[in-house]
Design a protein around this motif. Structure first.
Motif, PDB file in Angstrom:
ATOM      1  N   LYS A  57       0.814  -1.218   0.000  1.00 46.68           N
ATOM      2  CA  LYS A  57       0.000   0.000   0.000  1.00 46.68           C
ATOM      3  C   LYS A  57       0.849   1.270   0.000  1.00 46.68           C
ATOM      4  O   LYS A  57       0.334   2.354  -0.224  1.00 46.68           O
ATOM      5  N   GLU A  58       2.156   1.131   0.237  1.00 43.75           N
ATOM      6  CA  GLU A  58       3.035   2.308   0.262  1.00 43.75           C
ATOM      7  C   GLU A  58       3.179   2.944  -1.118  1.00 43.75           C
ATOM      8  O   GLU A  58       3.462   4.120  -1.232  1.00 43.75           O
ATOM      9  N   ALA A  59       3.011   2.145  -2.167  1.00 47.38           N
ATOM     10  CA  ALA A  59       3.170   2.660  -3.528  1.00 47.38           C
ATOM     11  C   ALA A  59       1.870   3.229  -4.087  1.00 47.38           C
ATOM     12  O   ALA A  59       1.822   3.628  -5.250  1.00 47.38           O
ATOM     13  N   LEU A  60       0.818   3.268  -3.275  1.00 49.24           N
ATOM     14  CA  LEU A  60      -0.465   3.789  -3.760  1.00 49.24           C
ATOM     15  C   LEU A  60      -0.304   5.223  -4.253  1.00 49.24           C
ATOM     16  O   LEU A  60       0.544   5.970  -3.757  1.00 49.24           O
ATOM     17  N   PRO A  61      -1.118   5.625  -5.216  1.00 51.43           N
ATOM     18  CA  PRO A  61      -0.980   6.976  -5.763  1.00 51.43           C
ATOM     19  C   PRO A  61      -1.502   8.038  -4.808  1.00 51.43           C
ATOM     20  O   PRO A  61      -2.262   7.748  -3.890  1.00 51.43           O
ATOM     21  N   LYS A 128       3.764  -1.997 -12.316  1.00 54.69           N
ATOM     22  CA  LYS A 128       4.448  -3.140 -12.955  1.00 54.69           C
ATOM     23  C   LYS A 128       5.565  -2.636 -13.868  1.00 54.69           C
ATOM     24  O   LYS A 128       6.644  -3.219 -13.920  1.00 54.69           O
ATOM     25  N   TYR A 129       5.310  -1.551 -14.564  1.00 51.41           N
ATOM     26  CA  TYR A 129       6.329  -0.947 -15.432  1.00 51.41           C
ATOM     27  C   TYR A 129       7.511  -0.471 -14.583  1.00 51.41           C
ATOM     28  O   TYR A 129       8.663  -0.727 -14.914  1.00 51.41           O
ATOM     29  N   VAL A 130       7.230   0.212 -13.476  1.00 50.67           N
ATOM     30  CA  VAL A 130       8.281   0.734 -12.600  1.00 50.67           C
ATOM     31  C   VAL A 130       9.127  -0.415 -12.043  1.00 50.67           C
ATOM     32  O   VAL A 130      10.355  -0.318 -11.983  1.00 50.67           O
ATOM     33  N   ALA A 131       8.481  -1.505 -11.656  1.00 51.54           N
ATOM     34  CA  ALA A 131       9.216  -2.658 -11.120  1.00 51.54           C
ATOM     35  C   ALA A 131      10.168  -3.244 -12.158  1.00 51.54           C
ATOM     36  O   ALA A 131      11.251  -3.723 -11.812  1.00 51.54           O
ATOM     37  N   LYS A 132       9.773  -3.173 -13.414  1.00 54.87           N
ATOM     38  CA  LYS A 132      10.584  -3.773 -14.477  1.00 54.87           C
ATOM     39  C   LYS A 132      11.632  -2.818 -15.047  1.00 54.87           C
ATOM     40  O   LYS A 132      12.760  -3.213 -15.311  1.00 54.87           O
ATOM     41  N   PHE A 133      11.248  -1.537 -15.246  1.00 54.08           N
ATOM     42  CA  PHE A 133      12.118  -0.594 -15.957  1.00 54.08           C
ATOM     43  C   PHE A 133      12.610   0.592 -15.125  1.00 54.08           C
ATOM     44  O   PHE A 133      13.445   1.353 -15.579  1.00 54.08           O
ATOM     45  N   GLY A 134      12.062   0.804 -13.950  1.00 53.20           N
ATOM     46  CA  GLY A 134      12.433   1.971 -13.150  1.00 53.20           C
ATOM     47  C   GLY A 134      11.397   3.079 -13.262  1.00 53.20           C
ATOM     48  O   GLY A 134      10.392   2.938 -13.956  1.00 53.20           O
ATOM     49  N   GLU A 135      11.660   4.167 -12.583  1.00 55.08           N
ATOM     50  CA  GLU A 135      10.695   5.273 -12.504  1.00 55.08           C
ATOM     51  C   GLU A 135      10.268   5.783 -13.872  1.00 55.08           C
ATOM     52  O   GLU A 135      11.041   5.787 -14.820  1.00 55.08           O
ATOM     53  N   ILE A 136       9.029   6.238 -13.925  1.00 52.55           N
ATOM     54  CA  ILE A 136       8.464   6.813 -15.148  1.00 52.55           C
ATOM     55  C   ILE A 136       8.763   8.308 -15.131  1.00 52.55           C
ATOM     56  O   ILE A 136       8.298   9.023 -14.254  1.00 52.55           O
ATOM     57  N   THR A 137       9.570   8.740 -16.083  1.00 50.04           N
ATOM     58  CA  THR A 137       9.932  10.159 -16.132  1.00 50.04           C
ATOM     59  C   THR A 137       9.271  10.877 -17.308  1.00 50.04           C
ATOM     60  O   THR A 137       9.109  12.082 -17.272  1.00 50.04           O
ATOM     61  N   GLN A 138       8.905  10.121 -18.339  1.00 50.71           N
ATOM     62  CA  GLN A 138       8.266  10.704 -19.518  1.00 50.71           C
ATOM     63  C   GLN A 138       6.911  10.041 -19.737  1.00 50.71           C
ATOM     64  O   GLN A 138       6.843   8.865 -20.084  1.00 50.71           O
ATOM     65  N   GLN A 139       5.840  10.781 -19.528  1.00 48.84           N
ATOM     66  CA  GLN A 139       4.487  10.236 -19.680  1.00 48.84           C
ATOM     67  C   GLN A 139       4.262   9.695 -21.093  1.00 48.84           C
ATOM     68  O   GLN A 139       3.702   8.617 -21.262  1.00 48.84           O
ATOM     69  N   ASP A 140       4.698  10.432 -22.116  1.00 46.48           N
ATOM     70  CA  ASP A 140       4.492   9.997 -23.504  1.00 46.48           C
ATOM     71  C   ASP A 140       5.204   8.682 -23.794  1.00 46.48           C
ATOM     72  O   ASP A 140       4.653   7.797 -24.459  1.00 46.48           O
ATOM     73  N   GLU A 141       6.428   8.559 -23.304  1.00 47.14           N
ATOM     74  CA  GLU A 141       7.213   7.328 -23.503  1.00 47.14           C
ATOM     75  C   GLU A 141       6.524   6.145 -22.811  1.00 47.14           C
ATOM     76  O   GLU A 141       6.416   5.056 -23.374  1.00 47.14           O
ATOM     77  N   TYR A 142       6.068   6.376 -21.594  1.00 48.41           N
ATOM     78  CA  TYR A 142       5.364   5.326 -20.862  1.00 48.41           C
ATOM     79  C   TYR A 142       4.078   4.935 -21.601  1.00 48.41           C
ATOM     80  O   TYR A 142       3.781   3.748 -21.753  1.00 48.41           O
ATOM     81  N   MET A 143       3.317   5.916 -22.058  1.00 46.61           N
ATOM     82  CA  MET A 143       2.054   5.628 -22.752  1.00 46.61           C
ATOM     83  C   MET A 143       2.299   4.807 -24.017  1.00 46.61           C
ATOM     84  O   MET A 143       1.562   3.864 -24.295  1.00 46.61           O
TER      85      MET A 143
END
Length: 194
Positions: A57-61, A128-143
Motif C-alpha cells: 500500500k506504500e506505492a499507492l498513488p 508493474k512498469y516501474v518494477a521492471k524498468f524503473g521510474e516513469i519520467t516521460q508520460q508519452d514514452e510510458y504511454m
C-alpha cells in the motif's frame, strides 16, 4: 495542482491535504468535501485494493478529489509519471452516481466502483512498469510502451472476432483510436465487476 485533459487543455486549481484520511488524499478548493464523501473514497480505495490483490500500500498513488470543472467533465484520470490519481467528486455521491450510471447506454459496469477501479488498474499497470524498468519520467514514452504492451492481447481478441462494444462504448471508441491500454482497462473492469 493542474490537470491536463486528453484534449490538451490544462486546468489549474489549489488543493489541500486531508489530514484525517487513511490514504494520501488531497482535495480541490472547488470541492466541499463532506465526511460521507471521504468515507466513500476510502471505501472505494479499499475495495479496489482487495479486487486487485494489492499487497504494498506504500506505492499507492496520491489521490486528488477534484470538481467536475477541474477535470473538464472527466470522471477520473491517472498520471503515471506523477503517480497521481484524479477522481471526480461527483463519483463519491454513491446514490447519485448509481443513478447516473443507470442512464449510460453501455458502460463496462454500473457498479459505483467502476471509475476508481478503472484508474487503479492504470496505476497497477504503471507499478508493474516501474518494477521492471524503473521510474516513469516521460508520460508519452510510458504511454507508448503500455499501449504497445496491450496491443497483442487486443489483437488476439480481434482474431476471435470479439466485439469491443460488448465491453463498453468507451472501449469500442478507444479501440478505434488505437488506445489499447484503455480497451484492456475496460476489459478488466468488466471482468472484475461484471
Amino acid at each position: 495542482d493542474e490537470y491536463q485533459s486528453p484534449k490538451g487543455s490544462i486546468k489549474k486549481f489549489q488543493t489541500r491535504k486531508v489530514k484525517n484520511a487513511a490514504y494520501d488524499i488531497h482535495v480541490s478548493e472547488n470541492v466541499n468535501l463532506k465526511p460521507k464523501m471521504l468515507a466513500e473514497v476510502n471505501r472505494q480505495i479499499n475495495k479496489c485494493i482487495d479486487l486487485l490483490g494489492v499487497r504494498n500500500k506504500e506505492a499507492l498513488p496520491k489521490i486528488v478529489i477534484a470538481s467536475n470543472d477541474d477535470l473538464n467533465d472527466a470522471l477520473g484520470s491517472y498520471v503515471a509519471c506523477e503517480n497521481k490519481l484524479y477522481i471526480n467528486s461527483e463519483t463519491l455521491h454513491r446514490k447519485a452516481y448509481e443513478k447516473y450510471l443507470a442512464t449510460l447506454k453501455n458502460p463496462a459496469s454500473r457498479n459505483p466502483l467502476m471509475t476508481m477501479l478503472h484508474e487503479m488498474i492504470h496505476w497497477q499497470d504503471a507499478r508493474k512498469y516501474v518494477a521492471k524498468f524503473g521510474e516513469i519520467t516521460q508520460q508519452d514514452e510510458y504511454m507508448a510502451h503500455i499501449i504497445e504492451k496491450h496491443r497483442s492481447f487486443v489483437d488476439k481478441l480481434v482474431q476471435k472476432r470479439y466485439n469491443f462494444a460488448e465491453i463498453s462504448d468507451y472501449a469500442s471508441r478507444m479501440y478505434i483510436g488505437g488506445r489499447y491500454d484503455e480497451v484492456m482497462t475496460e476489459y478488466r473492469v468488466k471482468k472484475l465487476l461484471g
